[in-house]
Scaffold this motif. Structure first.
Motif, PDB file in Angstrom:
ATOM      1  N   GLU A 167     -29.595   1.361  -1.484  1.00 44.79           N
ATOM      2  CA  GLU A 167     -29.299   2.104  -2.714  1.00 44.79           C
ATOM      3  C   GLU A 167     -29.241   1.163  -3.920  1.00 44.79           C
ATOM      4  O   GLU A 167     -29.733   1.501  -4.997  1.00 44.79           O
ATOM      5  CB  GLU A 167     -27.981   2.870  -2.569  1.00 44.79           C
ATOM      6  N   ARG A 168     -28.646  -0.024  -3.731  1.00 46.37           N
ATOM      7  CA  ARG A 168     -28.612  -1.004  -4.827  1.00 46.37           C
ATOM      8  C   ARG A 168     -30.035  -1.447  -5.189  1.00 46.37           C
ATOM      9  O   ARG A 168     -30.370  -1.559  -6.366  1.00 46.37           O
ATOM     10  CB  ARG A 168     -27.762  -2.217  -4.436  1.00 46.37           C
ATOM     11  N   ALA A 169     -30.847  -1.703  -4.170  1.00 44.21           N
ATOM     12  CA  ALA A 169     -32.227  -2.147  -4.425  1.00 44.21           C
ATOM     13  C   ALA A 169     -33.013  -1.056  -5.145  1.00 44.21           C
ATOM     14  O   ALA A 169     -33.815  -1.343  -6.045  1.00 44.21           O
ATOM     15  CB  ALA A 169     -32.909  -2.514  -3.122  1.00 44.21           C
ATOM     16  N   ALA A 170     -32.780   0.208  -4.775  1.00 45.03           N
ATOM     17  CA  ALA A 170     -33.470   1.311  -5.426  1.00 45.03           C
ATOM     18  C   ALA A 170     -33.101   1.425  -6.914  1.00 45.03           C
ATOM     19  O   ALA A 170     -33.917   1.837  -7.733  1.00 45.03           O
ATOM     20  CB  ALA A 170     -33.156   2.630  -4.723  1.00 45.03           C
ATOM     21  N   ARG A 171     -31.890   1.006  -7.247  1.00 45.43           N
ATOM     22  CA  ARG A 171     -31.438   1.007  -8.647  1.00 45.43           C
ATOM     23  C   ARG A 171     -31.886  -0.252  -9.393  1.00 45.43           C
ATOM     24  O   ARG A 171     -31.619  -0.411 -10.570  1.00 45.43           O
ATOM     25  CB  ARG A 171     -29.914   1.092  -8.736  1.00 45.43           C
ATOM     26  N   GLY A 172     -32.505  -1.177  -8.658  1.00 44.26           N
ATOM     27  CA  GLY A 172     -32.929  -2.426  -9.273  1.00 44.26           C
ATOM     28  C   GLY A 172     -31.831  -3.468  -9.344  1.00 44.26           C
ATOM     29  O   GLY A 172     -31.938  -4.452 -10.051  1.00 44.26           O
ATOM     30  N   ASP A 173     -30.776  -3.251  -8.587  1.00 42.10           N
ATOM     31  CA  ASP A 173     -29.643  -4.181  -8.563  1.00 42.10           C
ATOM     32  C   ASP A 173     -29.787  -5.074  -7.336  1.00 42.10           C
ATOM     33  O   ASP A 173     -29.577  -4.643  -6.213  1.00 42.10           O
ATOM     34  CB  ASP A 173     -28.324  -3.390  -8.489  1.00 42.10           C
ATOM     35  N   PHE A 174     -30.142  -6.322  -7.569  1.00 44.41           N
ATOM     36  CA  PHE A 174     -30.288  -7.291  -6.483  1.00 44.41           C
ATOM     37  C   PHE A 174     -29.199  -8.341  -6.531  1.00 44.41           C
ATOM     38  O   PHE A 174     -29.347  -9.431  -5.977  1.00 44.41           O
ATOM     39  CB  PHE A 174     -31.685  -7.933  -6.550  1.00 44.41           C
ATOM     40  N   SER A 175     -28.096  -8.042  -7.184  1.00 41.76           N
ATOM     41  CA  SER A 175     -27.020  -9.014  -7.398  1.00 41.76           C
ATOM     42  C   SER A 175     -26.347  -9.437  -6.094  1.00 41.76           C
ATOM     43  O   SER A 175     -25.827 -10.546  -6.007  1.00 41.76           O
ATOM     44  CB  SER A 175     -25.971  -8.457  -8.356  1.00 41.76           C
ATOM     45  N   ALA A 176     -26.345  -8.589  -5.084  1.00 43.35           N
ATOM     46  CA  ALA A 176     -25.680  -8.935  -3.828  1.00 43.35           C
ATOM     47  C   ALA A 176     -26.637  -9.557  -2.813  1.00 43.35           C
ATOM     48  O   ALA A 176     -26.225  -9.957  -1.745  1.00 43.35           O
ATOM     49  CB  ALA A 176     -25.034  -7.689  -3.226  1.00 43.35           C
ATOM     50  N   GLU A 177     -27.906  -9.616  -3.163  1.00 37.82           N
ATOM     51  CA  GLU A 177     -28.905 -10.147  -2.231  1.00 37.82           C
ATOM     52  C   GLU A 177     -29.042 -11.646  -2.413  1.00 37.82           C
ATOM     53  O   GLU A 177     -28.946 -12.166  -3.506  1.00 37.82           O
ATOM     54  CB  GLU A 177     -30.259  -9.477  -2.453  1.00 37.82           C
ATOM     55  N   VAL A 178     -29.263 -12.339  -1.299  1.00 39.79           N
ATOM     56  CA  VAL A 178     -29.445 -13.788  -1.349  1.00 39.79           C
ATOM     57  C   VAL A 178     -30.907 -14.096  -1.087  1.00 39.79           C
ATOM     58  O   VAL A 178     -31.538 -13.573  -0.242  1.00 39.79           O
ATOM     59  CB  VAL A 178     -28.551 -14.484  -0.298  1.00 39.79           C
TER      60      VAL A 178
END
Length: 178
Positions: A167-178
């Motif tokens: 869901e974060r990736a779908a919103r364009g939020d990659f802040s939690a991804e390493v």
């Protein structure tokens, strides 16, 4: 009904983490205010440290469920659905064993501190079993969350932490991804 109870438990745990974090803020503000009057807040350093432990441990379950704990998905993302399910179950089983071990020993440490009436060596003799209580509670709640996800994966559902990351990736939020 069980799902709502578990989600409420995770939310309560996150709320305790937030209260602990606010407690750190309140202690620091009190220290600053008292310095203006050349007064000291005895035991504030110890209290801040104990609240820091509470913030960390109480946040574990909710953070895990939201997919915000460090997780290496590079290998899992390359697997097919059946292999991925087996790998997720293996990883969750290992996580449950490790977190169960941590929960056991932090409980034993807290009970020992209570039994021997251990107190802090700082300026205020805080009974140490009280701040140590955050560790087995937080670890125990993480254990419940890991088992919750293990059951979901066993039942063929996508884990909540994977859904949250998607869901974060779908919103364009990659802040939690390493």
């Amino acid at each position: 009904m069980l799902r709502r109870a578990l989600d409420a438990l995770y939310a309560m745990s996150a709320g305790l983490a937030a209260l602990s974090l606010f407690g750190i803020f309140a202690v620091m503000m009190a220290q600053m205010a008292l310095r203006q009057f050349e007064l000291q807040f005895s035991g504030s350093d110890d209290l801040s440290a104990y609240l820091c432990v509470g913030t960390t441990f109480f946040a574990l379950a909710a953070t895990f469920k939201r997919g915000e704990l460090i997780r290496v998905g590079m290998a899992l993302d390359r697997l097919g659905p059946a292999s991925r399910r087996v790998a997720e179950l293996a990883a969750l089983t290992l996580a449950a064993l490790v977190v169960g071990y941590i929960t056991w020993w932090t409980t034993q440490d807290m009970l020992f501190s209570y039994e021997i009436e251990e107190v802090a060596q700082g300026t205020v003799p805080y009974p140490l079993w009280i701040p140590k209580l955050a560790m087995p509670i937080g670890a125990g709640l993480l254990l419940v969350a890991v088992i919750d996800e293990w059951v979901a994966v066993l039942a063929g559902r996508i884990p909540a932490y994977v859904r949250a990351a998607e869901e974060r990736a779908a919103r364009g939020d990659f802040s939690a991804e390493v």
